[in-house]
Design a protein around this motif. Sequence first.
Motif, PDB file in Angstrom:
ATOM      1  N   MET A 184      -5.732  91.180  38.409  1.00  0.00           N
ATOM      2  CA  MET A 184      -6.251  90.943  37.057  1.00  0.00           C
ATOM      3  C   MET A 184      -7.588  91.664  36.934  1.00  0.00           C
ATOM      4  SD  MET A 184      -4.574  88.880  34.925  1.00  0.00           S
ATOM      5  CE  MET A 184      -5.732  87.985  33.884  1.00  0.00           C
ATOM      6  N   THR A 185      -7.754  92.466  35.897  1.00  0.00           N
ATOM      7  CA  THR A 185      -9.001  93.195  35.680  1.00  0.00           C
ATOM      8  C   THR A 185      -9.799  92.467  34.610  1.00  0.00           C
ATOM      9  OG1 THR A 185      -7.848  95.230  36.224  1.00  0.00           O
ATOM     10  CG2 THR A 185      -9.943  95.452  35.076  1.00  0.00           C
ATOM     11  N   ILE A 186     -10.986  91.984  35.012  1.00  0.00           N
ATOM     12  CA  ILE A 186     -11.779  91.245  34.026  1.00  0.00           C
ATOM     13  C   ILE A 186     -13.179  91.861  33.976  1.00  0.00           C
ATOM     14  CG2 ILE A 186     -10.493  89.114  34.353  1.00  0.00           C
ATOM     15  CD1 ILE A 186     -12.886  88.196  36.073  1.00  0.00           C
ATOM     16  N   THR A 187     -13.618  92.131  32.749  1.00  0.00           N
ATOM     17  CA  THR A 187     -12.821  92.194  31.545  1.00  0.00           C
ATOM     18  C   THR A 187     -11.895  93.403  31.617  1.00  0.00           C
ATOM     19  OG1 THR A 187     -14.508  93.555  30.457  1.00  0.00           O
ATOM     20  CG2 THR A 187     -14.684  91.205  30.151  1.00  0.00           C
ATOM     21  N   ASN A 188     -10.915  93.460  30.723  1.00  0.00           N
ATOM     22  CA  ASN A 188      -9.955  94.554  30.750  1.00  0.00           C
ATOM     23  C   ASN A 188     -10.580  95.785  30.096  1.00  0.00           C
ATOM     24  OD1 ASN A 188      -7.833  96.258  30.711  1.00  0.00           O
ATOM     25  ND2 ASN A 188      -6.561  95.011  29.357  1.00  0.00           N
ATOM     26  N   GLY A 219     -13.285  92.454  39.576  1.00  0.00           N
ATOM     27  CA  GLY A 219     -14.282  91.602  38.925  1.00  0.00           C
ATOM     28  C   GLY A 219     -15.493  92.310  38.338  1.00  0.00           C
ATOM     29  N   CYS A 220     -15.390  93.603  38.054  1.00  0.00           N
ATOM     30  CA  CYS A 220     -16.572  94.388  37.637  1.00  0.00           C
ATOM     31  C   CYS A 220     -17.421  93.709  36.561  1.00  0.00           C
ATOM     32  CB  CYS A 220     -16.151  95.734  37.058  1.00  0.00           C
ATOM     33  SG  CYS A 220     -15.216  96.740  38.167  1.00  0.00           S
ATOM     34  N   ILE A 244     -18.422  78.615  35.901  1.00  0.00           N
ATOM     35  CA  ILE A 244     -17.219  79.237  35.332  1.00  0.00           C
ATOM     36  C   ILE A 244     -16.773  80.378  36.243  1.00  0.00           C
ATOM     37  CG2 ILE A 244     -16.297  80.506  33.343  1.00  0.00           C
ATOM     38  CD1 ILE A 244     -18.238  78.905  31.566  1.00  0.00           C
ATOM     39  N   VAL A 245     -17.756  81.154  36.730  1.00  0.00           N
ATOM     40  CA  VAL A 245     -17.422  82.262  37.628  1.00  0.00           C
ATOM     41  C   VAL A 245     -16.718  81.713  38.871  1.00  0.00           C
ATOM     42  CG1 VAL A 245     -18.377  84.085  39.106  1.00  0.00           C
ATOM     43  CG2 VAL A 245     -19.313  83.720  36.805  1.00  0.00           C
ATOM     44  N   ARG A 246     -17.281  80.657  39.436  1.00  0.00           N
ATOM     45  CA  ARG A 246     -16.667  80.103  40.651  1.00  0.00           C
ATOM     46  C   ARG A 246     -15.261  79.585  40.377  1.00  0.00           C
ATOM     47  NH1 ARG A 246     -22.235  79.058  42.163  1.00  0.00           N
ATOM     48  NH2 ARG A 246     -22.363  77.351  40.652  1.00  0.00           N
ATOM     49  N   GLU A 247     -15.075  78.987  39.191  1.00  0.00           N
ATOM     50  CA  GLU A 247     -13.739  78.482  38.865  1.00  0.00           C
ATOM     51  C   GLU A 247     -12.732  79.641  38.740  1.00  0.00           C
ATOM     52  OE1 GLU A 247     -13.703  75.414  35.837  1.00  0.00           O
ATOM     53  OE2 GLU A 247     -11.537  75.689  35.522  1.00  0.00           O
ATOM     54  N   MET A 248     -13.184  80.761  38.137  1.00  0.00           N
ATOM     55  CA  MET A 248     -12.292  81.916  38.001  1.00  0.00           C
ATOM     56  C   MET A 248     -11.877  82.444  39.373  1.00  0.00           C
ATOM     57  SD  MET A 248     -14.667  83.741  35.129  1.00  0.00           S
ATOM     58  CE  MET A 248     -14.118  85.393  35.265  1.00  0.00           C
ATOM     59  N   PHE A 249     -12.853  82.591  40.238  1.00  0.00           N
ATOM     60  CA  PHE A 249     -12.566  83.275  41.505  1.00  0.00           C
ATOM     61  C   PHE A 249     -11.944  82.356  42.554  1.00  0.00           C
ATOM     62  CE2 PHE A 249     -14.953  86.393  39.247  1.00  0.00           C
ATOM     63  CZ  PHE A 249     -14.432  87.592  39.690  1.00  0.00           C
ATOM     64  N   ALA A 250     -12.062  81.034  42.331  1.00  0.00           N
ATOM     65  CA  ALA A 250     -11.381  80.110  43.242  1.00  0.00           C
ATOM     66  C   ALA A 250      -9.864  80.274  43.117  1.00  0.00           C
ATOM     67  CB  ALA A 250     -11.789  78.669  42.916  1.00  0.00           C
ATOM     68  N   ALA A 252      -8.374  83.111  43.040  1.00  0.00           N
ATOM     69  CA  ALA A 252      -7.955  84.394  43.621  1.00  0.00           C
ATOM     70  C   ALA A 252      -7.961  84.346  45.147  1.00  0.00           C
ATOM     71  CB  ALA A 252      -8.864  85.501  43.129  1.00  0.00           C
ATOM     72  N   ASP A 253      -7.187  85.253  45.718  1.00  0.00           N
ATOM     73  CA  ASP A 253      -7.141  85.397  47.176  1.00  0.00           C
ATOM     74  C   ASP A 253      -8.018  86.552  47.642  1.00  0.00           C
ATOM     75  OD1 ASP A 253      -4.864  83.444  47.768  1.00  0.00           O
ATOM     76  OD2 ASP A 253      -4.055  84.686  46.159  1.00  0.00           O
ATOM     77  N   GLY A 254      -8.562  87.296  46.681  1.00  0.00           N
ATOM     78  CA  GLY A 254      -9.427  88.406  47.032  1.00  0.00           C
ATOM     79  C   GLY A 254      -9.906  89.095  45.776  1.00  0.00           C
ATOM     80  N   MET A 255     -10.812  90.035  45.956  1.00  0.00           N
ATOM     81  CA  MET A 255     -11.341  90.747  44.792  1.00  0.00           C
ATOM     82  C   MET A 255     -11.808  92.137  45.188  1.00  0.00           C
ATOM     83  SD  MET A 255     -15.153  89.070  44.289  1.00  0.00           S
ATOM     84  CE  MET A 255     -15.527  90.017  42.822  1.00  0.00           C
ATOM     85  N   THR A 256     -11.832  93.024  44.188  1.00  0.00           N
ATOM     86  CA  THR A 256     -12.569  94.273  44.332  1.00  0.00           C
ATOM     87  C   THR A 256     -13.702  94.224  43.326  1.00  0.00           C
ATOM     88  OG1 THR A 256     -11.139  95.389  42.732  1.00  0.00           O
ATOM     89  CG2 THR A 256     -10.569  95.638  45.064  1.00  0.00           C
ATOM     90  N   MET A 257     -14.786  94.917  43.614  1.00  0.00           N
ATOM     91  CA  MET A 257     -15.934  94.859  42.722  1.00  0.00           C
ATOM     92  C   MET A 257     -16.677  96.184  42.692  1.00  0.00           C
ATOM     93  SD  MET A 257     -17.874  93.209  40.742  1.00  0.00           S
ATOM     94  CE  MET A 257     -18.719  91.659  40.718  1.00  0.00           C
ATOM     95  N   SER A 258     -17.015  96.615  41.497  1.00  0.00           N
ATOM     96  CA  SER A 258     -17.992  97.671  41.342  1.00  0.00           C
ATOM     97  C   SER A 258     -19.304  96.997  40.973  1.00  0.00           C
ATOM     98  CB  SER A 258     -17.579  98.633  40.230  1.00  0.00           C
ATOM     99  OG  SER A 258     -18.673  99.466  39.939  1.00  0.00           O
ATOM    100  N   ALA A 259     -20.277  97.038  41.874  1.00  0.00           N
ATOM    101  CA  ALA A 259     -21.556  96.373  41.621  1.00  0.00           C
ATOM    102  C   ALA A 259     -22.424  97.167  40.656  1.00  0.00           C
ATOM    103  CB  ALA A 259     -22.280  96.120  42.935  1.00  0.00           C
ATOM    104  N   LYS A 260     -21.875  98.280  40.141  1.00  0.00           N
ATOM    105  CA  LYS A 260     -22.604  99.123  39.193  1.00  0.00           C
ATOM    106  C   LYS A 260     -22.513  98.587  37.772  1.00  0.00           C
ATOM    107  CE  LYS A 260     -22.073 103.572  39.991  1.00  0.00           C
ATOM    108  NZ  LYS A 260     -21.432 104.889  40.252  1.00  0.00           N
TER     109      LYS A 260
END
Length: 460
Positions: A184-188, A219-220, A244-250, A252-260
């Motif tokens: 899931m890409t958030i936001t899309n 999760g960008c 809310i962030v913690r509830e979203m990511f709880a 998931a089993d993993g994530m990718t992130m662009s910290a930019k």
Amino acid sequence: MSTEGFVTIIEPFRIHSVEPMRMLTRAEREERLVEAGYNLFALHADDVLIDLLTDSGTGAMSSEQWAALQRGNEAYAGAPSWFRFEAAVRELFPFRHILPTHQGRAAEKILFGVVGGPGRVVPNNTHFDTTRANVEATEAEAVDLPIPEGRDPANRHPFKGNMDVAALEALLAERAEDVPLVMMTITNNSGGGQPASLANLRAVKAVCERYGRPLFIDGCRFAENAWFIKTREEGYADRPVPDIVREMFALADGMTMSAKKDPLGNIGGWLAVNDDDLAEQCRNLEILTEGFPTYGGLAGRDLDALAVGLREAVDEDYLRYRIASTKYLGDALQRMGVPVVVPFGGHAIFIDARAMLPHIPPLQYPGQALACALYREGGVRSCEIGTVMFGRQADGSEKPAAMDLVRLAIPRRTYTQSHIDYVIEVVGRVASKASELVGMEIVQEPARLRHFTAKFRPLT
Ligand code: F0G
């Protein structure tokens, strides 16, 4: 900072250090466009007045982030900077393994290097271009499953970033064995910067569990997505954004992130997973391209700046201003009759170039024509997200993308309201002579990700 009923948007910061910009003449801009082969990625950024090409890595760091840089420790292994970064990431995203990377696509490359491969299929609400390219580079298939409302620029669904759960279920019923993970890409981003709701994330997770497939989140723009959940989804108005962030990511089993993006860094990213075996395989790949797993392609000082940025990203005064200032641009364009994707996303306003330039067919790239016109008119750089970006198919054929959009991405904490007023004026001038714009043809393109380096010519 409470709004107390005031309508003026207050940037919740003072300017501390400034970066001068210069304005070229129209003739100079025309010349630069020709030199760039009408590809705005080929411009020198000095020749751009207002740069809305991307919100990625272009934000302004805070004084606290600049101070944190000084605390950077550059030990090869086990630097204190790494432990501060890891703690800040885990505070919001409680995964077992966190692998730092130099940016988001490096996390994608590692992840799909392990789980991708011929015969595999990866469903996503909508893959971002680098995600799709990293899936396809392993010869796996990238499938987009947005809800139908997400493909309609005029539809006002509050969560147009949602995944089509029935379509996911149908795919898994048929090919679950071939699906290494659901994303899931958030936001899309590609769908207009649209958020996904927690209800949708939960429904997607339930389907994943039924078929024993892991759920990953790109999760960008997690904080902007969380703000939309807080302000649009029933039951969340009084919940702090970090919860809310913690509830979203709880879910998931993993994530990718662009910290930019939302983490307010100029560089950085990470891959996070819960599964121990997967983590080990990914770490082995990380070492090949990114570096030792406690720095992953980043300087210790970058890790420190990100640790601070992550806390600032979920500050509600900041998020209120961020979303209000994006809306300010969208509202003004809409008042002028410019077709824009609604509701407005978090990081950008997307102009529907296909609707604005109905005389230019999609295979003559209305988005590219509009993006060039905005630069020619006022030195504003935007980004085509349409047939140039997505039109070339894996089999070599070309077809129109689902939409032809031009993205005006808003760097975080960088431009003031008067800059945005100027952008509104530039778009207004271009809109008033839209019927005079002409389509474009591609004269040169690479095999993949053509939008970065293709050369164009106006069709006269
Ligand atoms: N996923 C999404 C949703 C993105 O928007 C991006 C980057 C990436 C992954 C890759 O991250 O750039 O750090 O390697 N988007 C930028 C943009 C480039 O302009 O939207 P990266």
